[in-house]
Write a protein that holds these residues in place. Structure first.
Motif, PDB file in Angstrom:
ATOM      1  N   TYR A  82     -14.795  16.280 -37.943  1.00 23.34           N
ATOM      2  CA  TYR A  82     -14.198  14.981 -37.849  1.00 23.34           C
ATOM      3  C   TYR A  82     -15.304  14.075 -38.569  1.00 23.34           C
ATOM      4  O   TYR A  82     -16.519  13.981 -38.360  1.00 23.34           O
ATOM      5  N   MET A 122      -5.852   9.195 -36.934  1.00 23.14           N
ATOM      6  CA  MET A 122      -5.336   9.648 -35.656  1.00 23.14           C
ATOM      7  C   MET A 122      -4.991   8.492 -34.790  1.00 23.14           C
ATOM      8  O   MET A 122      -3.945   8.234 -34.086  1.00 23.14           O
ATOM      9  N   ILE A 123      -5.854   7.516 -34.797  1.00 23.59           N
ATOM     10  CA  ILE A 123      -5.696   6.026 -34.164  1.00 23.59           C
ATOM     11  C   ILE A 123      -4.686   5.331 -34.762  1.00 23.59           C
ATOM     12  O   ILE A 123      -3.754   4.732 -33.901  1.00 23.59           O
ATOM     13  N   ILE A 166     -11.441  14.899 -22.369  1.00 24.60           N
ATOM     14  CA  ILE A 166     -11.967  15.872 -23.112  1.00 24.60           C
ATOM     15  C   ILE A 166     -11.926  15.701 -24.658  1.00 24.60           C
ATOM     16  O   ILE A 166     -10.557  15.514 -25.196  1.00 24.60           O
ATOM     17  N   GLY A 208     -13.966  11.717 -28.987  1.00 21.65           N
ATOM     18  CA  GLY A 208     -14.147  11.177 -30.086  1.00 21.65           C
ATOM     19  C   GLY A 208     -14.815  10.014 -30.323  1.00 21.65           C
ATOM     20  O   GLY A 208     -15.508   9.605 -29.289  1.00 21.65           O
ATOM     21  N   VAL A 265     -16.058  13.458 -22.503  1.00 22.48           N
ATOM     22  CA  VAL A 265     -16.771  14.649 -22.962  1.00 22.48           C
ATOM     23  C   VAL A 265     -16.571  14.732 -24.461  1.00 22.48           C
ATOM     24  O   VAL A 265     -15.532  14.750 -25.055  1.00 22.48           O
ATOM     25  N   ILE A 306      -6.496  17.415 -28.038  1.00 20.64           N
ATOM     26  CA  ILE A 306      -7.040  18.631 -28.982  1.00 20.64           C
ATOM     27  C   ILE A 306      -5.793  19.672 -29.097  1.00 20.64           C
ATOM     28  O   ILE A 306      -5.796  20.811 -29.026  1.00 20.64           O
TER      29      ILE A 306
HETATM   30  C1  LIG Z   1      -8.180  15.475 -32.089  1.00 22.55           C
HETATM   31  S1  LIG Z   1      -9.703  14.709 -31.783  1.00 22.55           S
HETATM   32  C2  LIG Z   1      -9.121  13.651 -30.793  1.00 22.55           C
HETATM   33  C3  LIG Z   1     -10.282  12.356 -30.658  1.00 22.55           C
HETATM   34  C4  LIG Z   1      -9.762  11.174 -29.746  1.00 22.55           C
HETATM   35  N1  LIG Z   1      -9.701  11.639 -28.188  1.00 22.55           N
HETATM   36  C5  LIG Z   1      -8.387  10.917 -30.028  1.00 22.55           C
HETATM   37  O1  LIG Z   1      -7.303  11.154 -29.511  1.00 22.55           O
HETATM   38  O2  LIG Z   1      -8.309   9.718 -30.997  1.00 22.55           O
HETATM   39  C6  LIG Z   1     -10.466  16.010 -30.853  1.00 22.55           C
HETATM   40  C7  LIG Z   1     -11.910  15.739 -30.617  1.00 22.55           C
HETATM   41  O3  LIG Z   1     -12.099  16.431 -29.107  1.00 22.55           O
HETATM   42  C8  LIG Z   1     -13.521  17.271 -29.534  1.00 22.55           C
HETATM   43  N2  LIG Z   1     -13.402  18.458 -28.900  1.00 22.55           N
HETATM   44  C9  LIG Z   1     -12.608  19.449 -29.235  1.00 22.55           C
HETATM   45  N3  LIG Z   1     -12.749  20.356 -28.150  1.00 22.55           N
HETATM   46  C10 LIG Z   1     -13.639  19.647 -27.471  1.00 22.55           C
HETATM   47  C11 LIG Z   1     -14.107  20.433 -26.078  1.00 22.55           C
HETATM   48  N4  LIG Z   1     -13.729  21.812 -25.484  1.00 22.55           N
HETATM   49  N5  LIG Z   1     -15.015  19.992 -25.601  1.00 22.55           N
HETATM   50  C12 LIG Z   1     -15.547  18.569 -25.964  1.00 22.55           C
HETATM   51  N6  LIG Z   1     -15.086  18.097 -27.182  1.00 22.55           N
HETATM   52  C13 LIG Z   1     -13.994  18.888 -27.712  1.00 22.55           C
HETATM   53  C14 LIG Z   1     -13.483  17.074 -31.201  1.00 22.55           C
HETATM   54  O4  LIG Z   1     -14.865  17.244 -31.606  1.00 22.55           O
HETATM   55  C15 LIG Z   1     -12.826  15.796 -31.683  1.00 22.55           C
HETATM   56  O5  LIG Z   1     -13.704  14.856 -31.579  1.00 22.55           O
END
Ligand SMILES: C[S@@+](CC[C@H](N)C(=O)[O-])C[C@H]1O[C@@H](n2cnc3c(N)ncnc32)[C@H](O)[C@@H]1O
Length: 374
Positions: free
Chosen positions: A41, A49-50, A75, A78, A98, A144
Motif C-alpha cells: 500500500y 480507496m478513500i 483492523i 491504513g 491496528v 480488508i
Molecule cells: C484495504 S486497506 C484499508 C485501509 C483503510 N482502513 C480504508 O478502508 O481506507 C487494508 C489495510 O489493512 C492492513 N491490514 C490488512 N490485514 C491486517 C491485519 N490482519 N492486521 C492489521 N492490519 C492489516 C493493510 O496493511 C492495509 O493498510
C-alpha cells in the motif's frame, strides 16, 4: 497502432519481460496486479480507496450508526485511519486502530494526533491476529476485502477477531462479503489483442514479487471492464453467480468448496471468468458489486482458454470453487475446476488456480503471454 509492447521488470537476479500497454492515457482494457493481499500500500492506493465514494460513504454511515458509546476495533486502519476517526467523531468510547505496515501505522498516529483524537484512538502496530487488547471490544470495523471477497484474508482475520478481540454478540462492519463470477469473452472487450500492464503498474508487480521473494503467477485484474456498460455488454456472456460467502456477523467459513453454474445468455467465445466481489457493508444495505460498477476493487481475470471456446445461449459452465488458506495462515489460495457443457459434443474440462504466493511461474498460457520468456 500496436497497443502493447514488451518491457522488462526490474527484478534483481531475474530477467522478466512483461507485456506492457502503449496507450497509457486511455487503454480500453489494461492489466493490474491484485495488490491488496500484499504489503504494498502507498499514497496512491490509499487515496483511490478513500475517493471510492460508494465504499467510503457506506462505511462512514455504518460506523456512525454503531459506534456511539462503544469500544471499537479498526483492523487495518491504513495511513488515514478513516474508520477510527469516523468512530471517534461519532462518539466511540475508545478505538483500537491496528495496522500491520509500520509506515502506515506511523502516519496514522500522526494523522490522529493532528485531528485531536490521540486520547481516544490508540494505534497498535502489528497484525491483528498477533496482538492482544486490554479487554474485548463492542464492535469491529475493517476493510480488508479483496478483489476476490476473501483474498486479503478477511475470513481468518475476522474469525480470529471474533474469537479473541470482540465481545460475544459484538457488531462487525462489513456485514457480509462474497466472490462473484461471470463468463467472459476477453476478445469482445479487447478487440482481440491481449491487454498489457500500464508502465505505472510495473512498480506494484515488482514489489509483490519482492514481497514473495521471486516472480510467480500473481493474480491479475482487468482494468476498464466493470464500469463501462458497452464493454460489459461486449464481453460478459452470462449473469453473475456467487461463491465464497463470508458472513461476518454469522457463521464465518474462511475455507470451503462452493458449486455454481453459469448459463450463457448470448453467443461468443468463452475465454475465462471475470471474478469480482460483492460487499454488504451493513445488514440490509445495497451491496457494492465490483463486476457491475466502478469501485477500487477491479475484476480478476481467471483465464481458461487461450483462443476462447465458441458458446451459444443456453450452454452452461458448471464449476467447483475451492478456497484453502495458504501456509501464512491468513491469505487464501483459490482453485476452480469446471466443465463446459454445449449443445453438442463432449463436456470440456477447464481449470484455473491462483495461489497467494505459489511457486509456479509461467505455468499457464496466460502467464507465458503476459510474462514472455526473453
Ligand atoms: C484495504 S486497506 C484499508 C485501509 C483503510 N482502513 C480504508 O478502508 O481506507 C487494508 C489495510 O489493512 C492492513 N491490514 C490488512 N490485514 C491486517 C491485519 N490482519 N492486521 C492489521 N492490519 C492489516 C493493510 O496493511 C492495509 O493498510
Amino acid at each position: 497502432m500496436r497497443r502493447s509492447y514488451l518491457a522488462e521488470l526490474a527484478i534483481p537476479g531475474h530477467k522478466v519481460p512483461v507485456r506492457a500497454c502503449v496507450d497509457e492515457s486511455n487503454p480500453p482494457i489494461w492489466l493490474f496486479p491484485s495488490v491488496g493481499e500484499y504489503p504494498v500500500y502507498d499514497d496512491f492506493l490509499y487515496d483511490v480507496m478513500i475517493k471510492d465514494e460508494r465504499r467510503t460513504g457506506r462505511y462512514t454511515e455504518a460506523v456512525r450508526r454503531h459506534a456511539p458509546g462503544r469500544t471499537v476495533l479498526d483492523i487495518g486502519t491504513g495511513q488515514d485511519a478513516v474508520w477510527a476517526l469516523a468512530a471517534a467523531r461519532a462518539g466511540a468510547r475508545h478505538v483500537w486502530a491496528v495496522e500491520v505496515i509500520p509506515e502506515s501505522a506511523r502516519i496514522a498516529r500522526k494523522t490522529i494526533e493532528e485531528a485531536g483524537f490521540a486520547d481516544r484512538i490508540t494505534v497498535v502496530e502489528g497484525l491483528s491476529t498477533e496482538i492482544e487488547l486490554p479487554e474485548p471490544v463492542d464492535m469491529c470495523v475493517s476493510e480488508i476485502i479483496g478483489t476476490l471477497g476473501g483474498s486479503e484474508g478477511a475470513g481468518p482475520v475476522l474469525r480470529d477477531a471474533r474469537e479473541r478481540l470482540v465481545k460475544p454478540g459484538g457488531v462487525f462492519i462489513p456485514h457480509r462479503g462474497a466472490t462473484t463470477a461471470v463468463a467472459l469473452d476477453l476478445c469482445g472487450a479487447t478487440g482481440g489483442e491481449l491487454p498489457g500492464f500500464p508502465s505505472a503498474t510495473f512498480g506494484f508487480v515488482e514489489e509483490i514479487f519482492a514481497a514473495v521473494g521471486r516472480p510467480f503467477d500473481l493474480r491479475v485484474c482487468l482494468g476498464g471492464l466493470q464500469d463501462v456498460p458497452e464493454v460489459r455488454e461486449r464481453s460478459y456472456l452470462s449473469g453473475p453467480v456467487e461463491v465464497e460467502p463470508l458472513e461476518f456477523n454469522g457463521e464465518l467459513r474462511p475455507e470451503g468448496v462452493d458449486r455454481a453454474e453459469l448459463t450463457f445468455t448470448r453467443p461468443g467465445r468463452f475465454s475465462g471468468l471475470a471474478l469480482g466481489m460483492r460487499l454488504w457493508v451493513a445488514e440490509g444495505s445495497v451491496p457494492i458489486d465490483s463486476l457491475f460498477e466502478w469501485s477500487n476493487w477491479t475484476p480478476v481475470y481467471a483465464a481458461l482458454s487461450e483462443e476462447g471456446l465458441p458458446v451459444r445461449a443456453g450452454d452452461r459452465f458448471a464449476f467447483e470453487f475451492t478456497t484453502t488458506i495458504s501456509d501464512d495462515g491468513v491469505h487464501p489460495d483459490y482453485a476452480l475446476v469446471g466443465e463446459l457443457h454445449r449443445e453438442s459434443g463432449p463436456a470440456v474440462p477447464l481449470r484455473w488456480s491462483s495461489a497467494h504466493h505459489g511457486d509456479g511461474f509461467r505455468e499457464t498460457f496466460f502467464y507465458r503471454r503476459i510474462f514472455p520468456e526473453a
